[in-house]
Design an enzyme around this catalytic site. Structure first.
Site, short mmCIF file in Angstrom:
data_model
loop_
_atom_site.label_atom_id
_atom_site.label_comp_id
_atom_site.label_asym_id
_atom_site.label_seq_id
_atom_site.Cartn_x
_atom_site.Cartn_y
_atom_site.Cartn_z
N CYS A 23 0.84 -1.20 0.00
CA CYS A 23 0.00 0.00 0.00
C CYS A 23 0.87 1.25 0.00
CB CYS A 23 -0.85 0.04 1.27
SG CYS A 23 -1.85 -1.42 1.51
N GLY A 65 -0.89 0.72 -5.06
CA GLY A 65 -2.17 0.06 -4.79
C GLY A 65 -3.28 0.73 -5.56
N ASN A 104 0.67 0.49 6.19
CA ASN A 104 1.23 -0.23 5.04
C ASN A 104 2.11 -1.35 5.57
OD1 ASN A 104 2.67 -1.01 2.75
ND2 ASN A 104 4.06 0.73 2.86
N GLY A 105 1.75 -2.59 5.25
CA GLY A 105 2.56 -3.71 5.74
C GLY A 105 1.67 -4.81 6.28
N TYR A 131 12.00 -2.82 -7.71
CA TYR A 131 10.77 -2.77 -8.48
C TYR A 131 9.67 -1.86 -7.93
CZ TYR A 131 6.43 -4.46 -10.60
OH TYR A 131 5.23 -4.52 -11.22
#
Ligand code: SF4
Length: 443
Positions: A6, A32, A106-107, A244
């Site tokens: 996210c 996201g 996020n995670g 990436y």
């Protein structure tokens, strides 16, 4: 491809804060695409807009006007831990002891199911399937200043997360003690910003100040900026952010993503030389690595694929059926560039290998004479347990085949992966998680 988690963004002390968050989410959209949400604060009152889809689809000029106040947090979501439904869209908020709190996260939370069951046994009621609600409920159980509560919860969780949290008059930003997921601090005039990636600061004209440090809990309020630290752990920053996930115009883990990728390409060329007419990237994710390879090797860079920009990043789609369809329409080969040529195709990584195989087939169909596939990272052999949605071990191509078997499966004449040493040389710093290459898990 590996699947992203996210993106989070927060603003403190800025007129029309929600508009800034909207722009921030727009810049973080690659992290996201399933849903987006913003909660803003004016004094003790919170305002919320959330919905499924891209930030540009969820927010309109009229609903942004309803998000009042000089502080706001936002979130773009790829679902890793809970199904896509309205109640799971972040940020989440709760009223507690006469104040409101909001959290965007996020995670992932290790052993989330067990933690939730434990809390439920103790009488806690949950209204969403989101890991973020577990954090909120754990915070509510603690006592004292919120920053101290967050430290105790962070020490207990030892997860892989970054979060932004909003209380009346206060913005809190935190990174887990291993530093898996990125988070950075920016400033414009008297306003402060936190973001998963610094590319969002470029868009709003804010200056990147620094990364939030692993284990740091940073509070911004009228009295200034304060930091408190969770229990120290060995740094394990996700190296895939550099390979990436992050945008090349971002600074992540205090280094330029663009420079790291250029160096990955150069390292690849130093490790693996080849006679070829051209080098080309799988666009857009390997553009810079291919440029690095070309600069170092002297093999001319060409663009043999044109990528459609009207489909999302393949991997972000949750269903296999849609993913297959999108892969086929996403890349179009250019016959004039490729016919009769010895081609070096550069990609950033291989996960299942299904996309690579299709791309190789497309290049063959337009008449390339020879295809070498060089990958700017080592083989992915192990799944991620730190918030990146990877396939199970047996679906990872490099887990079930050796390099020569992969070469045959993909239909290329030559296949080479950048060594782990070469990858680390490109990043010029220690403190990374490499578990998907090595199987060395810290949690
Ligand atoms: S296992 Fe791989 S994808 Fe997961 S955090 Fe570590 S480096 Fe990143």
């Amino acid at each position: 491809m590996l699947k992203e988690e996210c993106g989070i963004f927060g603003v403190w002390g800025c007129e029309k804060a929600a508009e800034m968050v909207f722009l921030g989410l727009f810049a973080l959209q690659h992290r996201g695409q399933e849903s987006a949400g913003i909660i803003s604060a004016r004094g003790r009152k919170f305002f919320s807009v959330k919905g499924a889809g891209l930030a540009s689809e969820v927010f309109t000029s009229s609903n942004l006007k309803s998000l009042k106040g000089d502080m706001a947090i936002g979130h773009v979501r790829y679902s890793t831990s809970a199904r896509t439904s309205r109640e799971n869209i972040q940020p989440l908020s709760a009223d507690f002891q006469n104040i409101s709190i909001a959290v965007a996260h996020n995670g992932n939370i290790p052993r989330a199911k067990k933690r939730k069951e434990k809390l439920e046994k103790e009488g806690t009621v949950f209204s969403t399937g989101s890991d973020t609600e577990i954090i909120i409920k754990m915070l509510a159980r603690e006592k004292g200043e919120w920053i101290h509560r967050l430290k105790r919860v962070g020490d207990e969780l030892k997860g892989a997360f970054s979060l932004v949290m909003m209380l009346p008059g206060k913005l809190i930003a935190a990174r887990d003690p291993f530093g898996f997921r990125p988070l950075c601090l920016g400033r414009k005039g008297d306003a402060f910003f936190v973001s998963s990636e610094s590319c969002a600061f470029n868009l709003i004209g804010a200056e990147y100040i620094r990364d939030i440090k692993p284990g740091e809990i940073l509070t911004i309020d009228r009295t200034g900026i304060k930091s408190l630290y969770m229990e120290k752990q060995v740094e394990r920053q996700c190296i895939f952010e550099l390979i990436y996930f992050s945008r090349p115009d971002s600074i992540v883990f205090s280094q330029s993503v663009y420079s790291a990728r250029l160096e990955m390409g150069r390292e690849l060329a130093r490790e693996k030389k080849a006679e070829a007419d051209l080098v080309m990237p799988v666009p857009d994710s390997a553009n810079i690595q291919a440029l690095g390879y070309s600069k170092e090797s002297g093999v001319p860079l060409e663009f043999g694929f044109i990528r459609s920009h009207y489909v999302g990043r393949t991997f972000i789609e949750p269903q296999q059926r849609i993913r297959d369809f999108r892969t086929r329409i996403k890349h179009s080969p250019i016959k004039d560039v490729l016919k009769g040529k010895r081609v070096i195709l550069i990609d950033d990584s291989i996960v299942r290998g299904t996309t690579s195989r299709k791309l190789v087939k497309l290049i063959r169909e337009v008449g390339a004479k020879e295809i070498s596939l060089f990958i700017a990272s080592p083989p992915i052999k192990f799944p991620c347990f730190y918030g990146i949605d990877t396939p199970v071990r047996k679906h990872l191509l490099a887990n079930r085949m050796n390099t020569d078997e992969i070469r045959k499966f993909l239909g290329v004449d030559d296949l080479y992966y950048l060594s782990l040493e070469g990858l680390l040389n490109s990043c010029r710093k220690t403190g990374y998680c490499l578990a998907c290459f090595t199987g060395d898990y810290v949690l």
